[in-house]
Design a protein around this motif. Sequence first.
Motif, mmCIF file in Angstrom:
data_model
loop_
_atom_site.group_PDB
_atom_site.id
_atom_site.type_symbol
_atom_site.label_atom_id
_atom_site.label_comp_id
_atom_site.label_asym_id
_atom_site.label_seq_id
_atom_site.Cartn_x
_atom_site.Cartn_y
_atom_site.Cartn_z
ATOM 1 N N ARG A 55 0.843 -1.190 0.000
ATOM 2 C CA ARG A 55 0.000 0.000 0.000
ATOM 3 C C ARG A 55 0.877 1.239 0.000
ATOM 4 O O ARG A 55 2.074 1.152 -0.260
ATOM 5 N N ASN A 56 0.254 2.380 0.306
ATOM 6 C CA ASN A 56 0.982 3.646 0.308
ATOM 7 C C ASN A 56 1.971 3.661 1.467
ATOM 8 O O ASN A 56 1.628 3.993 2.595
ATOM 9 N N MET A 57 3.198 3.266 1.211
ATOM 10 C CA MET A 57 4.187 3.148 2.262
ATOM 11 C C MET A 57 5.554 3.589 1.750
ATOM 12 O O MET A 57 5.769 3.707 0.542
ATOM 13 N N PRO A 58 6.504 3.855 2.653
ATOM 14 C CA PRO A 58 7.834 4.261 2.222
ATOM 15 C C PRO A 58 8.489 3.185 1.354
ATOM 16 O O PRO A 58 8.292 1.991 1.556
ATOM 17 N N GLN A 59 9.279 3.643 0.397
ATOM 18 C CA GLN A 59 9.990 2.728 -0.477
ATOM 19 C C GLN A 59 11.458 2.636 -0.079
ATOM 20 O O GLN A 59 11.974 3.471 0.663
ATOM 21 N N CYS A 60 12.112 1.611 -0.596
ATOM 22 C CA CYS A 60 13.560 1.451 -0.445
ATOM 23 C C CYS A 60 14.164 1.311 -1.842
ATOM 24 O O CYS A 60 13.502 0.836 -2.766
ATOM 25 N N PHE A 67 22.324 15.907 7.170
ATOM 26 C CA PHE A 67 21.314 16.924 6.885
ATOM 27 C C PHE A 67 20.002 16.268 6.430
ATOM 28 O O PHE A 67 20.026 15.243 5.747
ATOM 29 N N PRO A 68 18.853 16.860 6.798
ATOM 30 C CA PRO A 68 17.562 16.350 6.307
ATOM 31 C C PRO A 68 17.503 16.459 4.786
ATOM 32 O O PRO A 68 17.865 17.484 4.225
ATOM 33 N N PHE A 69 17.056 15.411 4.130
ATOM 34 C CA PHE A 69 17.017 15.376 2.669
ATOM 35 C C PHE A 69 15.638 14.916 2.229
ATOM 36 O O PHE A 69 15.214 13.805 2.545
ATOM 37 N N MET A 70 14.918 15.792 1.528
ATOM 38 C CA MET A 70 13.548 15.482 1.112
ATOM 39 C C MET A 70 13.497 15.172 -0.385
ATOM 40 O O MET A 70 14.266 15.718 -1.168
ATOM 41 N N MET A 71 12.562 14.321 -0.771
ATOM 42 C CA MET A 71 12.314 14.024 -2.183
ATOM 43 C C MET A 71 10.813 14.078 -2.428
ATOM 44 O O MET A 71 10.027 13.587 -1.618
ATOM 45 N N SER A 72 10.417 14.668 -3.532
ATOM 46 C CA SER A 72 9.010 14.779 -3.942
ATOM 47 C C SER A 72 8.168 15.582 -2.970
ATOM 48 O O SER A 72 6.957 15.406 -2.889
ATOM 49 N N GLY A 73 8.801 16.474 -2.199
ATOM 50 C CA GLY A 73 8.068 17.365 -1.320
ATOM 51 C C GLY A 73 7.380 16.697 -0.159
ATOM 52 O O GLY A 73 6.507 17.276 0.477
ATOM 53 N N MET A 74 7.727 15.464 0.157
ATOM 54 C CA MET A 74 7.099 14.764 1.272
ATOM 55 C C MET A 74 7.780 15.148 2.579
ATOM 56 O O MET A 74 8.963 15.456 2.594
ATOM 57 N N PRO A 75 7.027 15.119 3.701
ATOM 58 C CA PRO A 75 7.604 15.533 4.987
ATOM 59 C C PRO A 75 8.493 14.490 5.639
ATOM 60 O O PRO A 75 8.843 14.623 6.783
ATOM 61 N N ARG A 76 8.859 13.437 4.923
ATOM 62 C CA ARG A 76 9.724 12.418 5.508
ATOM 63 C C ARG A 76 11.146 12.564 4.953
ATOM 64 O O ARG A 76 11.359 12.542 3.744
ATOM 65 N N PRO A 77 12.138 12.725 5.835
ATOM 66 C CA PRO A 77 13.522 12.797 5.354
ATOM 67 C C PRO A 77 14.020 11.433 4.915
ATOM 68 O O PRO A 77 13.752 10.423 5.562
ATOM 69 N N VAL A 78 14.741 11.410 3.814
ATOM 70 C CA VAL A 78 15.274 10.160 3.277
ATOM 71 C C VAL A 78 16.465 9.704 4.121
ATOM 72 O O VAL A 78 17.284 10.520 4.537
ATOM 73 N N THR A 101 5.712 -4.075 12.847
ATOM 74 C CA THR A 101 6.090 -3.179 11.753
ATOM 75 C C THR A 101 4.858 -2.542 11.121
ATOM 76 O O THR A 101 4.852 -1.352 10.794
ATOM 77 N N ALA A 102 3.790 -3.333 10.950
ATOM 78 C CA ALA A 102 2.559 -2.813 10.358
ATOM 79 C C ALA A 102 1.950 -1.723 11.236
ATOM 80 O O ALA A 102 1.475 -0.699 10.744
ATOM 81 N N GLN A 144 3.180 5.939 11.575
ATOM 82 C CA GLN A 144 4.048 6.852 10.834
ATOM 83 C C GLN A 144 3.284 7.564 9.723
ATOM 84 O O GLN A 144 3.415 8.775 9.524
ATOM 85 N N LEU A 145 2.470 6.802 8.987
ATOM 86 C CA LEU A 145 1.707 7.396 7.888
ATOM 87 C C LEU A 145 0.687 8.408 8.408
ATOM 88 O O LEU A 145 0.462 9.448 7.788
ATOM 89 N N GLU A 146 0.076 8.110 9.567
ATOM 90 C CA GLU A 146 -0.880 9.047 10.151
ATOM 91 C C GLU A 146 -0.187 10.359 10.538
ATOM 92 O O GLU A 146 -0.728 11.447 10.319
ATOM 93 N N LYS A 147 1.017 10.254 11.108
ATOM 94 C CA LYS A 147 1.769 11.446 11.495
ATOM 95 C C LYS A 147 2.165 12.264 10.262
ATOM 96 O O LYS A 147 2.094 13.494 10.261
ATOM 97 N N GLU A 148 2.551 11.564 9.198
ATOM 98 C CA GLU A 148 2.966 12.261 7.981
ATOM 99 C C GLU A 148 1.785 12.952 7.310
ATOM 100 O O GLU A 148 1.921 14.057 6.787
ATOM 101 N N GLU A 149 0.633 12.297 7.305
ATOM 102 C CA GLU A 149 -0.560 12.914 6.731
ATOM 103 C C GLU A 149 -0.955 14.162 7.516
ATOM 104 O O GLU A 149 -1.339 15.186 6.929
#
Length: 206
Positions: free
Chosen positions: A57-62, A83-94, A144-145, A151-156
Amino acid sequence: MESGKQNEYAAFEEKVRRTVYLDNLSPNVTESVVRTALDQYGTVKSVEFIPNYLEPRNMPQCALVEMEKEKQANVVISTLSEFPFMMSGMPRPVRARAAVAEMFGDRPRMPGRQIRIRWLDTADPDFEVASKLKQLVKRHATETAVMLKHQLEKEEKLAKQQGETLKANYKKYEMIDSLMADGAARRLARCYNLKVSDDSGPSTFH
């Protein structure tokens, strides 16, 4: 024959050393996005996303990102770790760390290594150990689930807050722009004996 396998594995080990493992990537990130983001650190030779068969589902990728040189991979790891590094404007640092051989699905067999597979009888001493490992894997998957859902709730929630802040700032900009356009700002500036400059750029007070 054995020499050829050793050379093949040696070349694979070199590839591993110049490969970066990226984690916590947005589901919207594509290969072109990764290449564009990391090209500033060196030449990206390949990008391989690691499929997740447990949580489709909609989850972080590796992803495994192979750089042209080992030094470039080290720079990526050290920079993204500091340093925090963002991709695609998402609030999660890679997150980034050095890749290991076990991450590659197409890795060659290590020379001299043998893998033996056998069925375990319930009376076998190893059967209890295998059963405990199986239960541990199930428990880990459940935990993990739950963590992923949290995590997804916090990011949303964070993404919503960022969107609201952006809209509020844009409204402020529109209000200031309208004040400059109708002359209200200049009239206010004259009351306070201030000068307003408007030379085809952002208006400022002096």
